[in-house]
Design a protein around this motif. Structure first.
Motif, PDB file in Angstrom:
ATOM      1  N   VAL A  16       5.350   4.685   6.846  1.00 38.97           N
ATOM      2  CA  VAL A  16       4.734   3.594   6.087  1.00 38.97           C
ATOM      3  C   VAL A  16       3.288   3.461   6.545  1.00 38.97           C
ATOM      4  O   VAL A  16       3.016   3.288   7.732  1.00 38.97           O
ATOM      5  CB  VAL A  16       5.482   2.268   6.305  1.00 38.97           C
ATOM      6  CG1 VAL A  16       4.788   1.127   5.590  1.00 38.97           C
ATOM      7  CG2 VAL A  16       6.935   2.392   5.856  1.00 38.97           C
ATOM      8  N   ASP A  17       2.374   3.557   5.603  1.00 40.53           N
ATOM      9  CA  ASP A  17       0.952   3.378   5.883  1.00 40.53           C
ATOM     10  C   ASP A  17       0.665   1.880   5.906  1.00 40.53           C
ATOM     11  O   ASP A  17       0.965   1.183   4.945  1.00 40.53           O
ATOM     12  CB  ASP A  17       0.128   4.058   4.798  1.00 40.53           C
ATOM     13  CG  ASP A  17      -1.359   4.043   5.062  1.00 40.53           C
ATOM     14  OD1 ASP A  17      -1.844   3.139   5.784  1.00 40.53           O
ATOM     15  OD2 ASP A  17      -2.047   4.930   4.537  1.00 40.53           O
ATOM     16  N   PRO A  18       0.090   1.354   6.995  1.00 39.22           N
ATOM     17  CA  PRO A  18      -0.176  -0.082   7.047  1.00 39.22           C
ATOM     18  C   PRO A  18      -1.098  -0.568   5.933  1.00 39.22           C
ATOM     19  O   PRO A  18      -1.030  -1.723   5.529  1.00 39.22           O
ATOM     20  CB  PRO A  18      -0.798  -0.309   8.424  1.00 39.22           C
ATOM     21  CG  PRO A  18      -1.150   1.027   8.939  1.00 39.22           C
ATOM     22  CD  PRO A  18      -0.337   2.031   8.203  1.00 39.22           C
ATOM     23  N   ASP A  19      -1.933   0.314   5.394  1.00 41.26           N
ATOM     24  CA  ASP A  19      -2.808  -0.060   4.282  1.00 41.26           C
ATOM     25  C   ASP A  19      -2.013  -0.396   3.021  1.00 41.26           C
ATOM     26  O   ASP A  19      -2.516  -1.087   2.135  1.00 41.26           O
ATOM     27  CB  ASP A  19      -3.803   1.060   3.977  1.00 41.26           C
ATOM     28  CG  ASP A  19      -4.805   1.265   5.092  1.00 41.26           C
ATOM     29  OD1 ASP A  19      -5.267   0.262   5.668  1.00 41.26           O
ATOM     30  OD2 ASP A  19      -5.119   2.427   5.400  1.00 41.26           O
ATOM     31  N   ASP A  20      -0.767   0.092   2.948  1.00 41.00           N
ATOM     32  CA  ASP A  20       0.093  -0.209   1.802  1.00 41.00           C
ATOM     33  C   ASP A  20       0.781  -1.566   1.929  1.00 41.00           C
ATOM     34  O   ASP A  20       1.351  -2.069   0.963  1.00 41.00           O
ATOM     35  CB  ASP A  20       1.166   0.872   1.637  1.00 41.00           C
ATOM     36  CG  ASP A  20       0.580   2.226   1.267  1.00 41.00           C
ATOM     37  OD1 ASP A  20      -0.564   2.269   0.767  1.00 41.00           O
ATOM     38  OD2 ASP A  20       1.274   3.235   1.502  1.00 41.00           O
ATOM     39  N   VAL A  21       0.735  -2.155   3.124  1.00 42.03           N
ATOM     40  CA  VAL A  21       1.452  -3.401   3.389  1.00 42.03           C
ATOM     41  C   VAL A  21       0.507  -4.570   3.669  1.00 42.03           C
ATOM     42  O   VAL A  21       0.775  -5.693   3.274  1.00 42.03           O
ATOM     43  CB  VAL A  21       2.416  -3.218   4.589  1.00 42.03           C
ATOM     44  CG1 VAL A  21       3.198  -4.487   4.879  1.00 42.03           C
ATOM     45  CG2 VAL A  21       3.352  -2.041   4.360  1.00 42.03           C
ATOM     46  N   PHE A  22      -0.607  -4.281   4.341  1.00 42.87           N
ATOM     47  CA  PHE A  22      -1.502  -5.328   4.815  1.00 42.87           C
ATOM     48  C   PHE A  22      -2.898  -5.195   4.224  1.00 42.87           C
ATOM     49  O   PHE A  22      -3.284  -4.121   3.761  1.00 42.87           O
ATOM     50  CB  PHE A  22      -1.595  -5.286   6.350  1.00 42.87           C
ATOM     51  CG  PHE A  22      -0.257  -5.406   7.020  1.00 42.87           C
ATOM     52  CD1 PHE A  22       0.372  -6.636   7.124  1.00 42.87           C
ATOM     53  CD2 PHE A  22       0.385  -4.290   7.529  1.00 42.87           C
ATOM     54  CE1 PHE A  22       1.614  -6.752   7.725  1.00 42.87           C
ATOM     55  CE2 PHE A  22       1.631  -4.389   8.129  1.00 42.87           C
ATOM     56  CZ  PHE A  22       2.245  -5.627   8.227  1.00 42.87           C
ATOM     57  N   GLU A  23      -3.639  -6.278   4.275  1.00 41.01           N
ATOM     58  CA  GLU A  23      -5.042  -6.280   3.842  1.00 41.01           C
ATOM     59  C   GLU A  23      -5.876  -5.478   4.851  1.00 41.01           C
ATOM     60  O   GLU A  23      -5.518  -5.404   6.036  1.00 41.01           O
ATOM     61  CB  GLU A  23      -5.569  -7.715   3.772  1.00 41.01           C
ATOM     62  CG  GLU A  23      -4.885  -8.568   2.724  1.00 41.01           C
ATOM     63  CD  GLU A  23      -5.167  -8.080   1.313  1.00 41.01           C
ATOM     64  OE1 GLU A  23      -6.283  -7.604   1.037  1.00 41.01           O
ATOM     65  OE2 GLU A  23      -4.253  -8.193   0.467  1.00 41.01           O
ATOM     66  N   PRO A  24      -7.010  -4.896   4.418  1.00 32.87           N
ATOM     67  CA  PRO A  24      -7.840  -4.095   5.327  1.00 32.87           C
ATOM     68  C   PRO A  24      -8.253  -4.837   6.604  1.00 32.87           C
ATOM     69  O   PRO A  24      -8.229  -4.260   7.692  1.00 32.87           O
ATOM     70  CB  PRO A  24      -9.060  -3.731   4.478  1.00 32.87           C
ATOM     71  CG  PRO A  24      -8.558  -3.754   3.073  1.00 32.87           C
ATOM     72  CD  PRO A  24      -7.519  -4.859   3.040  1.00 32.87           C
ATOM     73  N   TRP A  25      -8.597  -6.120   6.487  1.00 32.09           N
ATOM     74  CA  TRP A  25      -9.014  -6.851   7.689  1.00 32.09           C
ATOM     75  C   TRP A  25      -7.846  -7.029   8.655  1.00 32.09           C
ATOM     76  O   TRP A  25      -8.037  -7.051   9.867  1.00 32.09           O
ATOM     77  CB  TRP A  25      -9.644  -8.206   7.330  1.00 32.09           C
ATOM     78  CG  TRP A  25      -8.684  -9.206   6.747  1.00 32.09           C
ATOM     79  CD1 TRP A  25      -8.396  -9.388   5.425  1.00 32.09           C
ATOM     80  CD2 TRP A  25      -7.891 -10.151   7.459  1.00 32.09           C
ATOM     81  NE1 TRP A  25      -7.463 -10.392   5.269  1.00 32.09           N
ATOM     82  CE2 TRP A  25      -7.140 -10.883   6.506  1.00 32.09           C
ATOM     83  CE3 TRP A  25      -7.741 -10.456   8.806  1.00 32.09           C
ATOM     84  CZ2 TRP A  25      -6.247 -11.893   6.868  1.00 32.09           C
ATOM     85  CZ3 TRP A  25      -6.856 -11.463   9.158  1.00 32.09           C
ATOM     86  CH2 TRP A  25      -6.133 -12.171   8.196  1.00 32.09           C
ATOM     87  N   GLN A  26      -6.604  -7.122   8.118  1.00 28.84           N
ATOM     88  CA  GLN A  26      -5.435  -7.243   8.982  1.00 28.84           C
ATOM     89  C   GLN A  26      -5.165  -5.934   9.714  1.00 28.84           C
ATOM     90  O   GLN A  26      -4.836  -5.941  10.900  1.00 28.84           O
ATOM     91  CB  GLN A  26      -4.209  -7.641   8.155  1.00 28.84           C
ATOM     92  CG  GLN A  26      -4.305  -9.034   7.577  1.00 28.84           C
ATOM     93  CD  GLN A  26      -3.187  -9.326   6.605  1.00 28.84           C
ATOM     94  OE1 GLN A  26      -2.891  -8.504   5.727  1.00 28.84           O
ATOM     95  NE2 GLN A  26      -2.566 -10.485   6.758  1.00 28.84           N
TER      96      GLN A  26
END
Length: 93
Positions: A16-26
């Motif tokens: 799971v790519d975190p960019d697919d779940v969270f906003e860029p700043w997160q």
């Protein structure tokens, strides 16, 4: 940084790519705060797609302390390069 979600019954894994779940700043904050990295792994484990499955979520990430490696405190799981940390979260029943 990436999360690896593994079904503990079958051994099947998915990344799971975190960019697919969270906003860029997160995602940017995850690189400097281990507590947020663990919380993010818990959020990934709560995805409806894993509902009913016992899963393990591992976060493979480089943690930035803002200091040279020789001055940094060990991360949650010491390794030869202690700036690298693996967080593991279990979920399921």
């Amino acid at each position: 940084m990436r999360f690896v979600v593994t079904d503990t019954a079958t051994g099947t894994s998915a990344t799971v790519d975190p960019d697919d779940v969270f906003e860029p700043w997160q995602v940017g904050q995850l690189a400097s705060r281990v507590d947020l990295l663990v919380t993010a792994a818990q959020i990934v484990a709560q995805d409806p797609a894993v509902d009913g499955h016992r899963v393990e979520v591992r976060a493979d990430a480089w943690i930035s302390t803002g200091r040279p490696p020789e001055d940094s405190a060990p991360s949650t799981q010491p390794r030869p390069d202690h700036r690298r940390s693996t967080a593991k979260v279990m979920r399921g029943g």
